[in-house]
Structures are given as C-alpha cells and as structure tokens.
Design a protein around this motif. Structure first.
Motif, PDB file in Angstrom:
ATOM      1  N   GLY A  20      10.177  -0.233  -4.516  1.00 33.97           N
ATOM      2  CA  GLY A  20      10.199   0.270  -5.878  1.00 33.97           C
ATOM      3  C   GLY A  20       9.062  -0.323  -6.654  1.00 33.97           C
ATOM      4  O   GLY A  20       8.223  -1.032  -6.115  1.00 33.97           O
ATOM      5  N   GLN A  21       9.095  -0.013  -7.920  1.00 36.36           N
ATOM      6  CA  GLN A  21       8.036  -0.467  -8.811  1.00 36.36           C
ATOM      7  C   GLN A  21       7.951  -1.983  -8.797  1.00 36.36           C
ATOM      8  O   GLN A  21       8.933  -2.666  -8.567  1.00 36.36           O
ATOM      9  CB  GLN A  21       8.375   0.019 -10.206  1.00 36.36           C
ATOM     10  N   ASP A  22       6.781  -2.481  -9.095  1.00 29.01           N
ATOM     11  CA  ASP A  22       6.554  -3.908  -9.203  1.00 29.01           C
ATOM     12  C   ASP A  22       7.580  -4.523 -10.155  1.00 29.01           C
ATOM     13  O   ASP A  22       7.817  -4.021 -11.235  1.00 29.01           O
ATOM     14  CB  ASP A  22       5.139  -4.117  -9.776  1.00 29.01           C
ATOM     15  N   GLN A  37       7.001  -4.922 -13.799  1.00 26.63           N
ATOM     16  CA  GLN A  37       6.827  -3.752 -14.658  1.00 26.63           C
ATOM     17  C   GLN A  37       8.095  -2.944 -14.823  1.00 26.63           C
ATOM     18  O   GLN A  37       8.113  -1.935 -15.513  1.00 26.63           O
ATOM     19  CB  GLN A  37       5.750  -2.841 -14.073  1.00 26.63           C
ATOM     20  N   THR A  54       5.607   6.544   1.128  1.00 25.99           N
ATOM     21  CA  THR A  54       6.676   6.620   0.142  1.00 25.99           C
ATOM     22  C   THR A  54       6.193   6.845  -1.277  1.00 25.99           C
ATOM     23  O   THR A  54       6.963   7.249  -2.126  1.00 25.99           O
ATOM     24  CB  THR A  54       7.493   5.314   0.110  1.00 25.99           C
ATOM     25  N   GLY A  55       4.925   6.538  -1.573  1.00 26.29           N
ATOM     26  CA  GLY A  55       4.465   6.627  -2.952  1.00 26.29           C
ATOM     27  C   GLY A  55       4.925   5.455  -3.807  1.00 26.29           C
ATOM     28  O   GLY A  55       4.682   5.444  -5.003  1.00 26.29           O
ATOM     29  N   ARG A  56       5.641   4.508  -3.221  1.00 24.39           N
ATOM     30  CA  ARG A  56       6.094   3.335  -3.980  1.00 24.39           C
ATOM     31  C   ARG A  56       5.785   2.097  -3.167  1.00 24.39           C
ATOM     32  O   ARG A  56       5.658   2.152  -1.948  1.00 24.39           O
ATOM     33  CB  ARG A  56       7.608   3.359  -4.149  1.00 24.39           C
ATOM     34  N   PHE A  57       5.769   0.968  -3.844  1.00 28.33           N
ATOM     35  CA  PHE A  57       5.605  -0.278  -3.112  1.00 28.33           C
ATOM     36  C   PHE A  57       6.767  -0.425  -2.134  1.00 28.33           C
ATOM     37  O   PHE A  57       7.909  -0.245  -2.510  1.00 28.33           O
ATOM     38  CB  PHE A  57       5.601  -1.465  -4.072  1.00 28.33           C
ATOM     39  N   ASP A  83       0.831  -1.209   0.000  1.00 26.04           N
ATOM     40  CA  ASP A  83       0.000   0.000   0.000  1.00 26.04           C
ATOM     41  C   ASP A  83       0.864   1.258   0.000  1.00 26.04           C
ATOM     42  O   ASP A  83       0.380   2.357   0.225  1.00 26.04           O
ATOM     43  CB  ASP A  83      -1.007  -0.003   1.163  1.00 26.04           C
ATOM     44  N   LYS A  84       2.165   1.066  -0.258  1.00 29.53           N
ATOM     45  CA  LYS A  84       3.122   2.157  -0.429  1.00 29.53           C
ATOM     46  C   LYS A  84       3.481   2.846   0.883  1.00 29.53           C
ATOM     47  O   LYS A  84       3.952   3.982   0.888  1.00 29.53           O
ATOM     48  CB  LYS A  84       2.631   3.186  -1.464  1.00 29.53           C
ATOM     49  N   GLN A  87      15.500   4.812 -13.548  1.00 33.74           N
ATOM     50  CA  GLN A  87      15.259   5.804 -12.513  1.00 33.74           C
ATOM     51  C   GLN A  87      13.788   5.809 -12.095  1.00 33.74           C
ATOM     52  O   GLN A  87      13.463   6.116 -10.962  1.00 33.74           O
ATOM     53  CB  GLN A  87      15.639   7.171 -13.059  1.00 33.74           C
ATOM     54  N   ALA A  88      12.931   5.436 -13.051  1.00 33.80           N
ATOM     55  CA  ALA A  88      11.499   5.545 -12.796  1.00 33.80           C
ATOM     56  C   ALA A  88      11.033   4.630 -11.682  1.00 33.80           C
ATOM     57  O   ALA A  88      10.024   4.868 -11.053  1.00 33.80           O
ATOM     58  CB  ALA A  88      10.732   5.230 -14.069  1.00 33.80           C
ATOM     59  N   GLY A  89      11.757   3.558 -11.452  1.00 34.07           N
ATOM     60  CA  GLY A  89      11.296   2.611 -10.442  1.00 34.07           C
ATOM     61  C   GLY A  89      11.418   3.132  -9.029  1.00 34.07           C
ATOM     62  O   GLY A  89      10.728   2.689  -8.131  1.00 34.07           O
ATOM     63  N   GLY A  90      12.294   4.110  -8.829  1.00 37.67           N
ATOM     64  CA  GLY A  90      12.519   4.607  -7.471  1.00 37.67           C
ATOM     65  C   GLY A  90      13.168   3.544  -6.619  1.00 37.67           C
ATOM     66  O   GLY A  90      12.607   3.060  -5.648  1.00 37.67           O
TER      67      GLY A  90
END
Lengths: 287, 144, 645
Positions: free
Chosen positions: A212-214, A217, A191-194, A172-173, A224-227
């Motif tokens: 970070g991103q799933d 994906q 965090t805005g990320r998983f 839920d980030k 960089q986009a994954g955080g």
C-alpha cells in the motif's frame, strides 16, 4: 526443518520496532532482530528472554541455518558502520551460547532486508535496497554474485517450500519470483502500489502480495486510497484473481499458513489479521 | 346449691361454647369474605391484565396490519411504476414481489446491456464502413 | 510521389546528435580507468560506484562500464547516470575532479559530459566523403487511418518510454505500434489532425510520422518549452522564455514559427514577457498563458493572432506579416477566441470609465463587426465557441447592486443564423455558481455544471426545438452528482460525468439522447478522462500526479470496462486525433443506408478475431504452464539435494 505451530505469538520488547522473527527448536524458542540494536532469543511459551546479542547498529534480518547450528543476522548502516552480515554459532543449550560471531563482513550501502541459507548452508543470499540480491560464501564472507532484480528496495523475500526460488517484494511496485541459483527473474507481479511483503502458497500456484501507500503518506488520503488489500495473483500466469480487504493501513507483512488454508497479514494499522480462505477458494479453478 | 353451681357452670360452659362457636363462625365468615375479596381482586387484576394484553395485541395487530398495508401499497407502487397491473384486494407476497422486482431489474439491466452492445456494434461497424469507403479517397489525396 | 518537401536525411550525422542528447543529459563519463579482465571487473565496478556516489545522486543501475566483447577486458571508461542534469554540471565543477582524480599512480581519472564524449567519439578518424543519401519513397502518412479493424491509436508516455498503441477494444487489449525509450525529453504532442507527433529536445522539436514513425523534420529552438500546431498542420509555433540579463529586466519571451513541411523558420517573435502576458494571456504572477497565439479556424491556416494592450494583432500566412499592417484597436480588450470553423473572432473588452463592457464578433480579414453586445457591472466573461462554429456562448458574471455577489447569465450568439441573433438565458437560480460549460461537439445541446455545494447539478439545454426553431430550452437536470468534469463524446449524444482526483474517480456514462444513465463506475483516483476521436471508447487515466495505481482504463462509450493497463510513472496519455473525413456526404448517407451489408461481413470477421484471441490466450497460458513445469523439472535435483540435507 521446523514446522511452524498453529498459534500466533506476538512478541514485543516495548522499545523499538522488531524487524524479523525466526522460530527455533521444537517451536519453543523465538529469535528476534530488532531496531534496538539487539538480537534476542526468547523462551516460549513463557516469553522469558534467554539471550541477547548486542550490536552498535540496528539489527534487521535473522535466519537459522538448516539444522540450526548457525544463526545469520544482518545489521543496518549506522553512523560509521556500513551494513553488516554476522554468522553466529547457535548453541543447542542456551548456557553455551556465545555472543561473538564466527564471522562478520560488510556489505555495500543500503539496508539488508532478508537473509537465507542456501546451497546446503554453504552460501547466504540476501535482499537489499536498490533492488539488489547478493550471494555470499559463508566461510569467507566473499560476495559471489550480485544482481539487480528490482528497480527499488526489496522489502521482503520469502523462500519457496522446495527452496529453489524466492519471491521478492519491492518498492518498485512489483513482486518477483527469482531463481536462487541464477538470480534470474522468472515472474513479475505488477500492482501499481508499493509491495511490502509477498508470500507463496504452499498449496496452489498462487502468491499473495501486501503493501500500500507509503506509511508516512497514509494520513493524507482516504483509507481506501492506500490500496490496503491483500492481493492474490496466479503464480505462473501473473494475473490477479482476488483481493482481500480489512486493513486500514499498509500491509507490512503477509504469510501463508503452512497448510495453505489460511493466511495472515500484519498491518501498519496495528492489526494482525488471520484470514481463513473459504470453500470457494479451494473449489474454484481461477484460470 | 351444688345443683345450682353445676347449672351455672354448665350454663357458662354452654355460653362460652356458644361464644366460641359464634366467634369461629364470625371468623370463618370474615375469612370467607376476605378470600372472596381476594378472589375478586385477583379476578379483577386478571381481567385488567387480559384487557391490557388484548389492547396490546390489537395494537400490534393494527401496526402489523398497517405495515402490511403500507408494504402492500409500496409493492403496488413499485409494480405500478413498472406498469404491472394488480387486482383490487389481491394480496401481494412480499418476497415473491421482491424476487419479481429483482429479476425484473436484472432483466432491465441485461436489456440495457444488450442494447448498449448492439449500439456499440453499430457504431463500430459504421466507423469501419466509413473507413473502408474512405480508403480510396485517402489514397488519391496522398498521391496528390 | 510527393515528398511533402520533407528531407530524407536520416543518414545525417546530426541525427545521432539529436538521439543521444535526447536521453543522456544527466550522464557523465569517467575516463582513464584501469582496463581490467573479467575477474577484477566486479571489484573495479565497486570502486567506480563509490566514486560515482561522490559525484551526486546516482540513479539505480546508473553505473555502466563497457567491456570489449572479444577480450572481455573493460574498456577503461564508465558511464554514470545521475538523478538530475544539474548534478552533472555540479560534478564537472567539483574540485576533487577538476585536476583529475588520482585513483592510483597510473590512473588519473577525468570526467566529461556524455554528450561531449559521444560527439568526440563520433568524429571519424579520416575524412569520409559523404555518399549522397539514396532517395527514399516517403512513407504514407495516412496509413494509420486505414486500419483494417477500424482501430485508433493513442500515445502513452511512462517512465523513459513513449509508445504508440493500437486500441483494440474488441479484444480488450492494446497492441504496440511503435515504442522508443527517450524519444522525447519532456512531452509529445500530436498534430491537430494526427498526421504527426512532435517530440521535444534540447535543440528543438522533431516531428515523426508514417507507419514506422520516421522523422519527418526538425526545428531548431534550444530548450523549447511549449509548441502549438496550426489547425491544418502547416505551421508549428514553439516557445521559450529566457532569464533576464539583469535583475531589472523581466523574462524574455521567444516564439518561433516554422513551416512544418519545409522546416523553415518563418518568423520570430521576441520581447519582454509583460508585453505578451496581457489580459487572458496572463497567468498568475504575470506568467504567460499558452497558447499566446491563437489560430483562426477553417480549412486553411490563414490567420493567427495575439492579444496586446488595447489591441489584437492578427498575422497573415504565409508571409507572417501583420494583417493590413495594423493591429485591430480595441480599448480594454481582455480576451478573444477564433471560431473553430471560419476566420471569425469574438473579443471581450472590459468595462472602464463610462465605457460599458463589450463583446463583439468580427469577420476577418474584412474587420466587419457582425454583432456586438454591451453590458454593465460585469465582473468576468468567458467565451465558449461551439466546436463546429455554429454558436458562441458567452458566460457573463455581473455584480449585483450591492456588489457583494454576482449573478451569471449566458449570451449566446447564433453565428450561422441570419443577422446573428442573440439568445440570452439564465439558470433558474442565477446566483448559483457555474462550474463548467460544454457544448455538444456535434449538435445543438450544451451542458452546464452548477451549484454551490460539494455535489453540483448538471443541466442539459438545447438551442433548438424539434422543428429547428431557435430558443434555449432546458432538457434535463441531473441533481447532486459528485462530478468536477464533464466530457462530451466527440460525436455528441453521450457524455461522461466524472469526479476526478479528490472525488476518487467516480464515473457516470450518460446518454443525452435517451436521457438515461448507461452505467456508473469508478476508476479509483483517476485524474483524466479522454474520449477516442470516434466516440466509441473512453480512456480514464491515473497519471503520475497520483503516487500509486498509475495506469489507463479503456471503457466502451456505455461504461463497460474493456481492459486496463498499469503503467508506473505515467506522464502522458493522448488519443491520436483524426482529420475530418474525406467521404462526400452522399457517400456517408449511402453507407448508413446499407450498413446491414457491412455488418454481416464485420460480424464474421469479429467472430474470427475473438476466437483467435481466445485461442491465443489459452495457448499463452499453456506455454506459461509448460515453461514453469520444465523449470521445476530442471531444479528437481537441486531441490532434492536441499531436502536431503
């Protein structure tokens, strides 16, 4: 109590993803729960396998009781079997080890991601999918308490050094600090990320979160986009004060060194990074 | 007869000695010449090497000088771009100039920020003043 | 006072109706459950969860079984929230539940829709005569304009929550003015001058306003999809399209127009979609492009119009009839736009046969052609009115002789000048692709984004020289920018060049007055840029189209990050618009002249505010620290016990 050694050991059985590990004895044994439906005891430092608990379901969390007389393990739902919690006697001498659990019971649907012994080995607490934490009576297997502390799956749960609260990491980030007696949420870190993993510093009121991103994906966007940074938050003020880069895939696990002077991250990119915190970290007053 | 033989023998001996000494002298001479030639060659080689090194040194000096000149030019250009006058022939210290330029840049940045802050404050205050003065108009408009 | 004709009907039973239905469409009720005491609650809950999971995809925490507060005995029914509304419909038709679900011999469970349940539950057992609603002084709908600190508001919709916040740029924070869960079922929309906000519901729309956002009115339009206010907020248009009755029919369009104050339906427009999806109103695959009806500009909401085949139909307010009982005939008309400041419309008719393409500016209601322009080989035309209605820029793409490529030129109609002179201009390389065009909202400049590569250039032009003489002049070219959006400040002078979405959220804050970059920054993965209505702040948004890092960053106009606020599942962000100022021009001038006096006072106020803000933060931190300490203290014995063990 077991002190974690300062060496870092990577164990692989070459088949299926390991899900969790646990040190035993004087750090001369290692217990792993794996998706290959086994829990194994390994000898260190030879890396020889000493014992195998076989299941018909993927195994996930493993945890020794205080005093190392019992081993708790969890299995995922598989075909007909619901998720399960199993408690074994843990023999001092591996020749005496029994593969039959002392008690097993089932849990409601959803993965059981972590398990801890609490309340002087009388109870277990577990973290689950759907953001739920549960408390169980070890002797009867009865569920004593169930609380939803997150809005989505809890991926990791780590215990505070004084064993009064846990930090949970969720899809839920957020990561949250939860009191283990009441299951009350004490702190929330957004965090805005998983968030895949969260650890508490044994030295300061700091927590570090990884995620970070799933993973499925990641390839679709720029690295960089994954955080994929490890993110430091002040444990009490819930404010972020630092990020550590390095991974180019989501961070699956974070752990503080027992001294609090370094921390380790394991990433989907296949790297384990040991980060030594520099002098500034120890001298700066962040808030 | 015996005398003659003796004399002959002596003569031969002398002759032989002479020959030997001559040969030795010749050999010595040869050796000397050889050594001389060797020395000469060594000298030539050394000279050659020295010359090469000299050329190399000069080349690198030239490059160094050119680089310095270019650097000086660049520094001058940088300074020129900022309207800082440099005396003809004055040698510029690179690190110092960079430091100057950096601090200059920082100063400019700070100046920009100050200007922005001032601008932002003015905009904000103008907006607030307008709203303050607009309030009675709004009030009457609402009452209507 | 004047109640604007808005009924005070908040005590009306129907209000509940709108509220519950707004958020619980995907909610079911399981009835006839056993009534159990506290000890058995968990067990029953698990049973209910199992049953619920057979009904469909249950939302997290989506099962709720109410308990009688006094007796602690469960009430015999449970609410189940499913992931989608369709699942509720499916569940109600589920065979296993159609005859009731036999739980045990005493309990046969039945299902019903939450909304129905609620409706029945609300029916009073006895008839209670309605008390006349007490007269309420309507709230001042302009109160937000007079904020003492001169702040502005924005609405932010994330998850199930919709909140209106005060933007406090000075203290770097947002203060919630109003928030509510399930306020709307799809989106919210500010009225053009910000007086009210519209929410969408299954039955129609509602508008809300005043300091506490009370409901001002409701408009019935089942399953409303889109709405549009008239510029002066007198009318509201709503739109739905309906499935064809038979396969041969096309989709059916329904557009309603209401009086905002009276709530009265003034006119309906109905018909097959292809009648409405004409020219520029037609999207891909014959879909309709909103808005279908376009409102004429000006201080009064006098006219609105829509495109037809070979005609523009203009309607007159308030009777909503066709102006002059006749549409404006115009062969091959493809697009039209109203001037934002007066009833003046520009229309474009495509080339066909011997007829050249034609752009014409027409004055309404007189239907006088002020100016027209014919062109040949035109491939595409776009109309850009200056927000103040001073100019109309027409971007014309024309085929080259070989018909293999196009060139772009701009025809600029100077509408406010005598005889409407026409300025024509092209970029230096007229074969270059023009990606964007934007007028400076106040002033005479415009920006064009052009270039064929991945890093286009941005050129600034002005319509007038220093002496005010007409003529397009280039001011500056910014080359090679990773930019796909340009956003002028509503006050002009400043512009944000943004590389949104796949350009990673690169931002350049540029001052067009000084022709200098004020700052460059990045809001990673940003999807939107929005200026506040005063041009003091810029919001950059990562909305839910991105999986992660949803949230808003608020910047000063010059690109200083003031604060960021993370909101998971961020669906919508929009600043509250402001009406045009009521200040007379002479008063404006006076303020500008005497600004120093105001500034002195405001500086003091600001200082006080910031000091207080700092103190607040410190106090908050200290409180957090104290709370944590006392928590640790309370757990000390427990920890000691664990340690000893």
């Amino acid at each position: 109590h077991v002190d974690e050694p300062e060496t870092l050991v990577l164990a692989t059985d070459g088949r299926q993803a390991g899900q969790s590990i646990q040190w035993a004895g004087e750090s001369d044994r290692l217990i792993t729960g794996s998706a290959d439906q086994t829990i194994r005891i390994w000898d260190l430092p030879t890396g020889k396998e000493l014992f195998q608990f076989r299941h018909r379901e993927p195994c996930r969390a493993v945890k020794l009781s205080a005093g190392e007389r019992f081993l708790a393990a969890t299995t995922d739902a598989f075909i007909e079997s619901p998720p399960g919690i199993h408690v074994y006697n843990f023999a001092e001498n591996v020749e005496d080890q029994s593969a039959t659990p002392v008690i097993s019971w089932t849990a409601p649907k959803g993965r059981i991601t972590r398990v801890f012994w609490t309340d002087c080995n009388r109870k277990l607490i577990t973290s689950h999918d759907y953001g739920i934490v549960r408390r169980w009576d070890v002797e009867t297997g009865q569920m004593l308490q169930e609380t939803q502390v997150h809005e989505d799956a809890i991926q990791d749960m780590q215990m505070s050094p004084d064993e009064t609260h846990v930090i949970t990491a969720s899809l839920d980030k957020t990561a949250r600090v939860v009191d283990i007696e009441t299951f009350q949420v004490l702190k929330t870190y957004k965090t805005g990320r998983f968030v895949q993993s969260a650890a508490m510093s044994p030295l300061f009121d700091h927590v570090v979160l990884g995620g970070g991103q799933d993973a499925s994906q990641v390839t679709t966007t720029a690295a960089q986009a994954g955080g994929f940074e490890a993110r430091f938050f002040h444990k009490i003020f819930q404010e972020e004060f630092g990020r550590v880069r390095g991974h180019f895939g989501p961070i699956n696990t974070v752990a503080f060194h027992p001294s609090g002077r370094s921390f380790t991250t394991g990433g989907e990119d296949g790297y384990v990074r040991v980060h030594h915190l520099d002098m500034d970290y120890f001298t700066t007053k962040f808030f | 007869e015996g005398e003659h033989l003796k004399a002959m023998a002596r003569k031969m001996a002398i002759e032989k000695k002479k020959e030997e000494s001559e040969r030795a002298a010749y050999e010595a001479e040869q050796l000397q010449a050889q050594m001389k030639a060797q020395a000469q060659r060594a000298h030539e080689l050394a000279e050659e090497k020295r010359r090469r090194e000299e050329a190399l040194r000069r080349e690198s000096e030239r490059i160094q000088r050119e680089m310095e000149e270019r650097e000086q030019e660049e520094l001058r250009a940088h300074l020129g771009a900022r309207n800082i006058k440099v005396k003809e022939g004055e040698k510029l210290e690179k690190t110092a100039v960079i430091k100057d330029l950096m601090s200059e840049r920082i100063k400019e940045q700070q100046e920009l920020e100050r200007r922005m802050a001032r601008h932002a404050r003015n905009m904000d205050h103008l907006e607030r003043a307008r709203r303050e003065e607009e309030a009675p108009f709004l009030e009457t408009a609402w009452k209507e | 006072g004047d109640d604007m004709g808005i009924k005070s009907d908040d005590d009306d039973v129907k209000e509940e109706d709108v509220q519950t239905q707004s958020g619980f469409g995907s909610c079911l009720v399981i009835q006839n459950l056993p009534k159990v005491p506290e000890e058995k609650y968990e067990k029953l809950m698990n049973v209910v969860r199992t049953i619920a999971s057979k009904l469909g995809d249950v939302r997290d925490n989506g099962v709720f079984m109410p308990v009688d507060e006094a007796t602690k005995i469960s009430k015999g029914f449970a609410f189940v929230e499913l992931a989608r509304k369709e699942e509720v419909d499916a569940a109600l038709l589920d065979e296993r539940f159609a005859q009731g679900y036999q739980l045990d011999k005493n309990h046969r469970l039945t299902l019903c829709r939450f909304d129905d349940f609620d409706k029945y539950a609300k029916v009073p057992d006895e008839y209670v005569p309605l008390e006349p609603a007490p007269y309420k002084q309507p709230e001042n709908l302009h109160s937000w304009l007079a904020d003492k600190q001169g702040r502005d508001q924005y609405v932010i919709r994330h998850g199930d929550n919709t909140g209106v916040c005060w933007n406090d740029g000075k203290r770097g924070r947002a203060d919630v003015a109003y928030q509510r869960e399930y306020w709307t079922e799809s989106f919210v929309q500010w009225s053009p001058q910000g007086t009210m906000i519209a929410t969408m519901h299954r039955q129609g729309m509602a508008v809300w306003g005043g300091p506490t956002f009370t409901r001002l009115n409701r408009f019935a339009h089942p399953n409303v999809r889109l709405v549009d206010f008239s510029p002066n907020e007198k009318y509201i248009l709503s739109y739905t399209s309906h499935e064809p009755a038979t396969a041969r029919d096309s989709f059916h369009v329904l557009i309603n127009i209401f009086d905002v104050r009276a709530g009265k339906l003034l006119r309906k427009f109905e018909g097959p979609v292809d009648e409405y999806a004409v020219g520029s109103s037609a999207g891909p695959a014959g879909a309709l492009k909103w808005p279908v009806f376009k409102w004429a500009g000006g201080r009064d909401d006098l006219y609105f119009a829509r495109l037809g085949r070979g005609k523009i139909s203009i309607f007159e307010c308030p009777h909503m009839g066709l102006l002059g009982k006749e549409s404006l005939k115009m062969d091959g008309v493809q697009d039209f736009e109203w001037s934002p400041s007066e009833p003046l419309l520009a229309a474009y008719s495509a080339e066909h046969g011997n007829q050249p393409a034609r752009i014409v500016v027409i004055k309404v209601p007189e239907r006088i052609e002020l100016r027209q322009k014919n062109m040949l080989n035109v491939s595409d035309v776009k109309l850009y009115w200056h927000p103040q209605g001073t100019y109309l820029a027409v971007k014309v793409e024309a085929w080259t002789k070989t018909k293999k490529s196009t060139t772009t030129s701009f025809q600029i109609f100077c509408v406010k000048d005598k005889d409407v002179p026409l300025e024509v201009f092209e970029l230096k390389n007229n074969k270059e692709r023009v990606l964007n065009f934007a007028w400076e909202p106040k002033g005479h400049r415009f920006a064009v984004v052009h270039g064929d590569g991945p890093r286009p250039s941005i050129s600034f032009f002005t319509m007038r020289d220093d002496k005010g003489r007409l003529g397009v002049r280039e001011l500056k070219v910014l080359e090679s920018r990773s930019c796909n959006a340009i956003c002028w400040s509503p006050q002009g002078r400043n512009i944000v060049l943004a590389g949104l979405k796949n350009l990673n959220g690169q931002l350049e804050f540029f001052s067009v007055d000084e022709m200098e970059t004020m700052a460059t920054a990045e809001h990673f993965m940003a999807t939107d840029v929005e200026w506040d209505p005063t041009g003091r702040y810029v919001a950059t948004v990562v909305s839910h189209v991105q999986q992660m890092e949803n949230g808003v960053n608020i910047w000063s106009f010059g690109g200083r990050l003031l604060y960021s606020s993370q909101r998971d599942k961020l669906y919508q962000f929009s600043w509250r618009p402001r009406p045009p100022s009521l200040l007379p021009p002479e008063k404006e001038a006076e303020i500008a002249k005497n600004l120093k006096q105001y500034t002195k006072r405001y500086d003091e106020e600001d200082e006080q505010l910031l000091m207080q803000a700092d103190a607040d933060v410190l106090q908050e931190r200290q409180r957090g620290l104290d709370d944590w300490k006392s928590y640790m203290e309370s757990r000390r014995n427990y920890a000691a016990l664990q340690l000893d063990f």
